[in-house]
Scaffold this active site. Structure first.
Site, PDB file in Angstrom:
ATOM      1  N   LYS A  96      -1.472   3.182  15.330  1.00  0.00           N
ATOM      2  CA  LYS A  96      -0.927   3.746  14.118  1.00  0.00           C
ATOM      3  C   LYS A  96      -1.321   3.356  12.441  1.00  0.00           C
ATOM      4  O   LYS A  96      -0.785   1.761  12.842  1.00  0.00           O
ATOM      5  CB  LYS A  96      -0.181   4.575  14.294  1.00  0.00           C
ATOM      6  N   SER A 171       3.373  11.867  11.834  1.00  0.00           N
ATOM      7  CA  SER A 171       2.657  11.917  11.438  1.00  0.00           C
ATOM      8  C   SER A 171       1.280  10.399  11.780  1.00  0.00           C
ATOM      9  O   SER A 171       0.812   9.776  11.287  1.00  0.00           O
ATOM     10  CB  SER A 171       3.897  10.385  10.281  1.00  0.00           C
ATOM     11  N   SER A 195       6.751  12.783  15.534  1.00  0.00           N
ATOM     12  CA  SER A 195       5.510  11.546  14.857  1.00  0.00           C
ATOM     13  C   SER A 195       4.889  11.608  16.242  1.00  0.00           C
ATOM     14  O   SER A 195       3.609  10.989  15.568  1.00  0.00           O
ATOM     15  CB  SER A 195       5.372  10.966  13.721  1.00  0.00           C
TER      16      SER A 195
END
Length: 504
Positions: A96, A171, A195
């Site tokens: 990420k 996210s 997330s």
């Protein structure tokens, strides 16, 4: 950096800003006194910074063209090969884009961070490479990691491989699409309100948020330190357990890590089956205002399948769960704003400070007009509630977390696991870019009523795909006591081995 000594005019302005009422004569005296303080700052400035060693070669990589980025999931592609012969050799991973990979650009989904390149590897990155993994690059994430959907990144929306008109979840949105599409074996996401688990539910894979602090957050851009978790996203349970086992443990640089177990073994119980497990279906995890009947039904059917595999499954009422999201909210809102306004770290913390990130973020207000509506809503809410109540509700919510965790632990005293839907709905359609603030923010924050309480309490939770509803995946969430990730994997592996969720 050259230290500029404060001048008379600087302290005159400070006096006016702080309302101290200092006489002009004393301002001159303070100016002279602070010259000595400036000398100490200059000494600190001249000392060599203490940064972790970057061990594995890499290049800055490249920004992939649309043809090699079908779901808009990648931010930067840069292959970094780990140690030959490690336990993760042969696995390809994505990170990420709030996880630092030295020498490779990182923007955390935010236009204000474009051009920033970290100078350190996150601890978890070094551990992955030490165990032989290959990192293929940085995956898109949502703007400052605020959204639970996949439409807020400054690089544009990330698309769900099951239906490209729908959200991939956030996210950790780019990781979601890459894992779901099978373009990587696993990905490292982060989870402050769901997330890792929200994407797992929306896009059909395994998402583990381990116990708070069990994975060091060193070298990961923080959002709210008491909510921050790094987790693993993968297509199957065994891969997930292998990756998590490689990155857990104390690194001496993250004060969130305390009272950790002496050792971690997530693989030995994978084939133990579900027989003997005691599972509590939490009634309050179902039937939210936005719950979809087919999602609730699919998760209840998943619980019955675990019963058929030999688990004891009972329904239990836990009323405080319905207030868990509300308890999380002031922590998330005010904590996120505190981190942003405190240049990501603030003070009163003994962890590793990545000062290059602090420099990159120090002028964030110059880009505030570019912030998406969900980030703007957080800043507005934080400004209002902190201004009126001076952090008292952040503090009260943190105090209430102990009551909330005790309520879950009271049930877990009699059961091994709690069970509920990961999210109350299937992956929704991505909003139109021109939609108003209400729809934009609503889509970003509509799904985390079940996931967020376990960020506040820090209890480990895993989302496992348990079936389909109208052609889209449904996630079932299992929650355990602190440091019982092995039990979560055991239950998830039993379900995965017995049922092909894509046919259910």
């Amino acid at each position: 950096m050259t230290i500029r000594k404060p001048q008379y005019e600087d302290l005159l302005a400070a006096d006016q800003a702080l309302g101290l009422g200092i006489s002009k004569a004393d301002i001159q005296a303070f100016t002279e006194l602070l010259e000595e303080v400036s000398h100490d700052y200059a000494i600190v400035d001249a000392l060599t910074p203490e940064l972790p060693e970057v061990r594995y070669p890499r290049t800055p990589g490249h920004y992939p063209a649309p043809a090699e980025n079908p779901y808009n999931a990648w931010y930067v592609k840069s292959e970094v090969k780990g140690r030959p012969g490690g336990q993760l050799e042969g696995l390809n991973l994505a990170l990420k884009d709030n996880v630092m990979l030295a020498g490779v650009p990182m923007m955390a989904g935010a236009s204000s961070l474009r051009g920033y390149t970290p100078d350190v590897d996150a601890t978890l990155v070094t551990r992955l490479l030490d165990q032989g993994a290959t990192i293929l690059g940085k995956a898109q994430c949502e703007y400052f990691c605020v959204s639970g959907s996949s439409h807020t990144s400054a690089q544009g929306p990330v698309k769900n491989p099951w239906d490209e008109a729908r959200s991939a979840g956030g996210s950790s949105s780019g990781c979601s699409a890459l894992v779901s599409a099978g373009l990587v074996d696993a990905a490292i996401g982060t989870d402050q309100g769901g997330s890792v688990r929200i994407p797992a539910a929306y896009a059909g894979f395994v998402g583990m948020k381990p116990t708070h602090g069990v994975v060091p957050y060193t070298g990961v851009m923080p959002v709210e330190m008491t909510l921050d978790h790094a987790g693993v996203m993968s297509g199957d349970v065994r891969t997930n357990a292998r990756v998590l086992e490689a990155i857990v443990g104390d690194d001496g640089l993250d004060p969130r890590q305390r009272r950790l177990p002496d050792s971690f073994d997530y693989l030995s119980q994978l084939e133990a089956g579900a027989t003997g497990l005691r599972i509590a279906i939490i009634a309050e995890g179902f039937g939210w205002e936005n719950s979809e009947e087919e999602v609730d039904a699919a998760v209840r059917a998943g619980a019955e399948r675990l019963r058929s595999l030999g688990a004891t499954v009972d329904q239990v009422s836990l009323p405080l769960h319905r207030k868990g999201h509300a308890i999380w909210t002031p922590i998330a809102i005010e904590g996120t704003a505190n981190q942003l306004e405190g240049f990501n770290y603030g003070s009163n913390w003994k962890g590793l400070y990545v000062t290059s990130l602090m420099r990159a973020q120090q002028d964030w207000r110059a880009n505030a007009s570019d912030f998406p509506a969900d980030v703007t809503s957080v800043l507005l809410a934080a400004h209002y509630f902190r201004g009126h109540y001076h952090g008292q509700y952040y503090a009260k919510a943190q105090n209430l977390v102990r009551r909330l965790k005790a309520a879950y632990e009271a049930v877990l005293a009699d059961y091994d696991l709690l069970l509920m839907p990961t999210v109350p709905l299937k992956a929704p359609r991505l909003p139109d870019p021109g939609c108003g603030a209400r729809e934009w923010v609503g889509r970003a924050l509509e799904m985390n009523t079940n996931t967020a309480p376990f960020n506040a309490t820090g209890l480990p939770a895993i989302s496992v795909p348990c079936g389909m509803a109208q052609g889209l995946p449904v996630g079932m969430m299992l929650i355990g006591r602190d440091y019982t990730e092995a039990t979560l994997y055991r239950a998830a592996a039993a379900y995965e081995a017995a049922f092909d969720w894509k046919t259910l």
